[in-house]
Design an enzyme around this catalytic site. Structure first.
Site, PDB file in Angstrom:
ATOM      1  CG  ASP A 101      -1.987   0.968   1.289  1.00  0.00           C
ATOM      2  OD1 ASP A 101      -2.493   1.357   0.231  1.00  0.00           O
ATOM      3  OD2 ASP A 101      -2.329   1.410   2.391  1.00  0.00           O
ATOM      4  CB  VAL A 153      -9.508  -4.427  -0.656  1.00  0.00           C
ATOM      5  CG1 VAL A 153      -9.864  -3.651  -1.911  1.00  0.00           C
ATOM      6  CG2 VAL A 153      -7.993  -4.435  -0.441  1.00  0.00           C
TER       7      VAL A 153
HETATM    8  P1  IMP Z   1       1.612  -0.295   3.882  1.00  0.00           P
HETATM    9  O1  IMP Z   1       0.786   0.951   3.860  1.00  0.00           O
HETATM   10  O2  IMP Z   1       2.104  -0.665   2.510  1.00  0.00           O
HETATM   11  O3  IMP Z   1       2.716  -0.210   4.894  1.00  0.00           O
HETATM   12  O4  IMP Z   1       0.627  -1.454   4.314  1.00  0.00           O
HETATM   13  C1  IMP Z   1       0.716  -2.007   5.572  1.00  0.00           C
HETATM   14  C2  IMP Z   1      -0.405  -2.928   5.906  1.00  0.00           C
HETATM   15  O5  IMP Z   1      -1.604  -2.188   5.922  1.00  0.00           O
HETATM   16  C3  IMP Z   1      -0.682  -4.073   4.966  1.00  0.00           C
HETATM   17  O6  IMP Z   1       0.169  -5.174   5.156  1.00  0.00           O
HETATM   18  C4  IMP Z   1      -2.108  -4.389   5.340  1.00  0.00           C
HETATM   19  O7  IMP Z   1      -2.133  -5.216   6.480  1.00  0.00           O
HETATM   20  C5  IMP Z   1      -2.679  -3.031   5.673  1.00  0.00           C
HETATM   21  N1  IMP Z   1      -3.480  -2.480   4.559  1.00  0.00           N
HETATM   22  C6  IMP Z   1      -3.117  -1.585   3.617  1.00  0.00           C
HETATM   23  N2  IMP Z   1      -4.119  -1.341   2.753  1.00  0.00           N
HETATM   24  C7  IMP Z   1      -5.142  -2.111   3.167  1.00  0.00           C
HETATM   25  C8  IMP Z   1      -6.477  -2.338   2.666  1.00  0.00           C
HETATM   26  O8  IMP Z   1      -6.944  -1.790   1.651  1.00  0.00           O
HETATM   27  N3  IMP Z   1      -7.236  -3.205   3.382  1.00  0.00           N
HETATM   28  C9  IMP Z   1      -6.777  -3.864   4.495  1.00  0.00           C
HETATM   29  N4  IMP Z   1      -5.541  -3.706   4.975  1.00  0.00           N
HETATM   30  C10 IMP Z   1      -4.741  -2.832   4.309  1.00  0.00           C
END
Ligand code: IMP
Ligand code: MG
Length: 181
Positions: A101, A153
């Protein structure tokens, strides 16, 4: 649970088909390398369990847990709350993630694992949400299951407040579900 889903983004069948394809790619990439496949808990568990069974070459399973994410946006502070147990010095490491993300957590995970001196380190993520990427993040995914739009999501391991992980598909949560809480 299904009543809280605005639309199904990826069906069970679509996910299964993509995992078969990724399995073929990963199996040729890692043939003879006995990689350590590191899953980042907890969101990855469903993807991990399906993906690992489509990697048809010998590999070692390991898991770590980093804590940071609250509600629907990143907090920015991270800690390793459970580290891997394998010694990965000189080993080929493949990270499996649920979603790329902002990229903050993968950046942190990669930095943490690189300090342990692996021979190689690659990333396979089920979902990629490039619109949300933090511009300071330098890591890139080597394998992506699906690129998804900038929507929250759930399902297939992904949660909202620890719920919805056991939906068998990936769906977009209705905004009113988190707006009213
Ligand atoms: P990051 O923002 O790339 O560090 O994402 C970290 C964590 O946020 C991911 O491993 C997911 O557990 C959670 N996450 C990010 N986007 C979503 C989403 O759309 N739905 C559910 N969890 C999310
Ligand atoms: Mg996660």
């Amino acid at each position: 649970m299904d009543k809280d889903i605005a639309k199904v983004l990826l069906t069970q069948e679509q996910i299964a088909e993509r995992i078969r394809e990724l399995g073929q790619e990963l199996s040729s990439e890692y043939a003879g390398k006995n990689p350590v496949v590191v899953g980042v808990l907890k969101g990855v568990v469903i993807f991990y369990a399906d993906m690992i069974r489509h990697i048809t070459v010998p590999c070692q399973m390991d898991f770590m847990c980093i804590s940071s994410y609250k509600g629907t946006s990143s907090t920015g502070t991270m800690t390793v709350s459970k580290d891997i147990s394998a010694d990965i010095r000189g080993r080929h490491v493949l990270i499996l993630e649920d979603i790329f993300d902002t990229g903050n957590s993968l950046e942190y995970t990669v930095r943490h694992l690189k300090e342990k001196g692996p021979a190689s380190l690659k990333i396979c993520t089920l979902l990629d949400k490039p619109e949300r990427r933090n511009p300071n993040v330098t890591v890139q995914a080597d394998y992506v299951g699906f690129t998804v739009p900038n929507e929250f999501v759930v399902g297939y391991g992904l949660d909202y407040n620890e719920g919805y992980r056991n939906l068998p598909y990936v769906g977009v949560l209705k905004p009113e579900v988190y707006e009213t809480k």
